[in-house]
Motif scaffolding. Structure first.
Motif, PDB file in Angstrom:
ATOM      1  N   MET A  37       0.835  -1.196   0.000  1.00 34.38           N
ATOM      2  CA  MET A  37       0.000   0.000   0.000  1.00 34.38           C
ATOM      3  C   MET A  37       0.875   1.254   0.000  1.00 34.38           C
ATOM      4  N   LYS A  38       1.935   1.256   0.797  1.00 36.98           N
ATOM      5  CA  LYS A  38       2.839   2.405   0.850  1.00 36.98           C
ATOM      6  C   LYS A  38       3.533   2.594  -0.496  1.00 36.98           C
ATOM      7  N   THR A  39       3.940   1.503  -1.093  1.00 30.18           N
ATOM      8  CA  THR A  39       4.597   1.564  -2.398  1.00 30.18           C
ATOM      9  C   THR A  39       3.635   2.133  -3.441  1.00 30.18           C
ATOM     10  N   HIS A  40       2.399   1.682  -3.375  1.00 29.24           N
ATOM     11  CA  HIS A  40       1.386   2.156  -4.321  1.00 29.24           C
ATOM     12  C   HIS A  40       1.130   3.655  -4.130  1.00 29.24           C
ATOM     13  N   ILE A  41       0.998   4.088  -2.882  1.00 27.29           N
ATOM     14  CA  ILE A  41       0.753   5.506  -2.589  1.00 27.29           C
ATOM     15  C   ILE A  41       1.946   6.343  -3.032  1.00 27.29           C
ATOM     16  N   ARG A  42       3.143   5.868  -2.771  1.00 24.35           N
ATOM     17  CA  ARG A  42       4.358   6.581  -3.151  1.00 24.35           C
ATOM     18  C   ARG A  42       4.418   6.708  -4.683  1.00 24.35           C
ATOM     19  N   SER A  43       4.142   5.620  -5.377  1.00 20.67           N
ATOM     20  CA  SER A  43       4.162   5.649  -6.840  1.00 20.67           C
ATOM     21  C   SER A  43       3.105   6.599  -7.383  1.00 20.67           C
ATOM     22  N   LEU A  44       1.925   6.567  -6.805  1.00 23.18           N
ATOM     23  CA  LEU A  44       0.846   7.443  -7.224  1.00 23.18           C
ATOM     24  C   LEU A  44       1.210   8.904  -6.988  1.00 23.18           C
ATOM     25  N   THR A  45       1.803   9.193  -5.844  1.00 19.24           N
ATOM     26  CA  THR A  45       2.224  10.559  -5.522  1.00 19.24           C
ATOM     27  C   THR A  45       3.266  11.048  -6.520  1.00 19.24           C
ATOM     28  N   ILE A  46       4.236  10.225  -6.844  1.00 18.44           N
ATOM     29  CA  ILE A  46       5.271  10.595  -7.808  1.00 18.44           C
ATOM     30  C   ILE A  46       4.644  10.838  -9.177  1.00 18.44           C
ATOM     31  N   PHE A  47       3.728   9.968  -9.556  1.00 21.34           N
ATOM     32  CA  PHE A  47       3.061  10.124 -10.841  1.00 21.34           C
ATOM     33  C   PHE A  47       2.287  11.441 -10.910  1.00 21.34           C
ATOM     34  N   ILE A  48       1.542  11.769  -9.858  1.00 23.25           N
ATOM     35  CA  ILE A  48       0.760  13.003  -9.829  1.00 23.25           C
ATOM     36  C   ILE A  48       1.675  14.222  -9.896  1.00 23.25           C
ATOM     37  N   LEU A 101       4.646  14.327 -11.209  1.00 27.45           N
ATOM     38  CA  LEU A 101       5.219  14.346 -12.549  1.00 27.45           C
ATOM     39  C   LEU A 101       4.229  14.953 -13.548  1.00 27.45           C
ATOM     40  N   VAL A 102       2.971  14.543 -13.469  1.00 22.53           N
ATOM     41  CA  VAL A 102       1.942  15.077 -14.365  1.00 22.53           C
ATOM     42  C   VAL A 102       1.764  16.573 -14.123  1.00 22.53           C
ATOM     43  N   ALA A 103       1.714  16.988 -12.862  1.00 22.43           N
ATOM     44  CA  ALA A 103       1.542  18.406 -12.541  1.00 22.43           C
ATOM     45  C   ALA A 103       2.722  19.224 -13.069  1.00 22.43           C
ATOM     46  N   THR A 129       4.808  18.434 -15.537  1.00 21.94           N
ATOM     47  CA  THR A 129       4.794  18.410 -17.003  1.00 21.94           C
ATOM     48  C   THR A 129       3.737  19.360 -17.547  1.00 21.94           C
ATOM     49  N   THR A 130       2.555  19.362 -16.951  1.00 20.40           N
ATOM     50  CA  THR A 130       1.483  20.245 -17.384  1.00 20.40           C
ATOM     51  C   THR A 130       1.893  21.702 -17.226  1.00 20.40           C
ATOM     52  N   ASN A 131       2.488  22.025 -16.077  1.00 16.15           N
ATOM     53  CA  ASN A 131       2.941  23.386 -15.825  1.00 16.15           C
ATOM     54  C   ASN A 131       4.024  23.792 -16.820  1.00 16.15           C
ATOM     55  N   LEU A 132       4.958  22.907 -17.081  1.00 16.27           N
ATOM     56  CA  LEU A 132       6.045  23.184 -18.018  1.00 16.27           C
ATOM     57  C   LEU A 132       5.499  23.400 -19.423  1.00 16.27           C
ATOM     58  N   ASN A 133       4.564  22.547 -19.854  1.00 19.98           N
ATOM     59  CA  ASN A 133       3.958  22.706 -21.185  1.00 19.98           C
ATOM     60  C   ASN A 133       3.216  24.026 -21.298  1.00 19.98           C
ATOM     61  N   ALA A 134       2.497  24.406 -20.251  1.00 18.89           N
ATOM     62  CA  ALA A 134       1.761  25.672 -20.268  1.00 18.89           C
ATOM     63  C   ALA A 134       2.722  26.845 -20.382  1.00 18.89           C
ATOM     64  N   GLN A 135       3.827  26.790 -19.648  1.00 20.29           N
ATOM     65  CA  GLN A 135       4.818  27.863 -19.720  1.00 20.29           C
ATOM     66  C   GLN A 135       5.431  27.937 -21.111  1.00 20.29           C
ATOM     67  N   GLN A 136       5.729  26.793 -21.701  1.00 17.01           N
ATOM     68  CA  GLN A 136       6.322  26.786 -23.031  1.00 17.01           C
ATOM     69  C   GLN A 136       5.358  27.367 -24.053  1.00 17.01           C
ATOM     70  N   ARG A 137       4.078  26.998 -23.970  1.00 17.01           N
ATOM     71  CA  ARG A 137       3.091  27.542 -24.892  1.00 17.01           C
ATOM     72  C   ARG A 137       2.973  29.048 -24.719  1.00 17.01           C
TER      73      ARG A 137
END
Length: 171
Positions: free
Chosen positions: A6-17, A19-21, A23-31
């Motif tokens: 469960m901890k591994t899953h939560i940690r992976s999910l947190t890292i994924f979120i 990363l997405v945040a 990347t989204t912010n970086l793409n918005a800045q680039q645009r």
């Protein structure tokens, strides 16, 4: 060290979120930076124009003050032109991707690069010819006053592109 699934899953999910945040912010800045700057390159302009299909066409239609018959005839020409251009663009993108692949690592092959460059040049020439032919078809539908506006629209568009090119070289 004991691993809890469960901890591994939560940690992976947190890292994924995160990363997405990020990347989204970086793409918005680039645009934002790209659209804000007058110095983005030709390929980026083409991509931006493709993301707003027909924006120039709609401005032109509005500016010409067409009757319903003219609108229908021009829409038909425009649609046929878009279909033909789609084939050209797809082939052009494939050839450009092949050319980029030949430029990476030890893949360089002078004869293949030369052949691809010639094919890309021929495709671009055919695209220009097709665009010119469609413009002439449209002009056949217009009255004298509309033709003048039509030509002016295309000339002004060319001047803006030329002015942009001039700015680019003065960096």
């Amino acid at each position: 060290m004991e691993h809890h699934p469960m901890k591994t899953h939560i940690r992976s999910l947190t890292i994924f979120i995160l990363l997405v945040a990020f990347t989204t912010n970086l793409n918005a800045q680039q645009r934002y930076n790209r659209a804000d700057s007058p110095r983005f390159d030709r390929q980026e302009r083409m991509q931006m124009m493709q993301n707003q299909p027909g924006a120039q066409h709609l401005r032109l239609i509005e500016m010409l003050n067409l009757d319903e018959d003219q609108k229908a005839a021009i829409e038909k020409i425009h649609l046929n032109g878009q279909k033909e251009m789609l084939t050209f663009r797809t082939t052009l993108q494939q050839k450009q991707a092949e050319l980029r692949a030949l430029s990476v690592g030890d893949n360089y092959d002078k004869s293949k690069v030369t052949t691809l460059a010639d094919e890309i040049g021929e495709l671009r020439a055919n695209m220009l010819k097709q665009r010119a032919a469609h413009q002439q078809q449209i002009k056949q539908i217009l009255n004298e006053e509309q033709r003048i506006k039509f030509d002016s629209f295309h000339l002004n568009r060319g001047c803006k592109m030329g002015a942009f090119r001039g700015q680019r070289w003065n960096r």
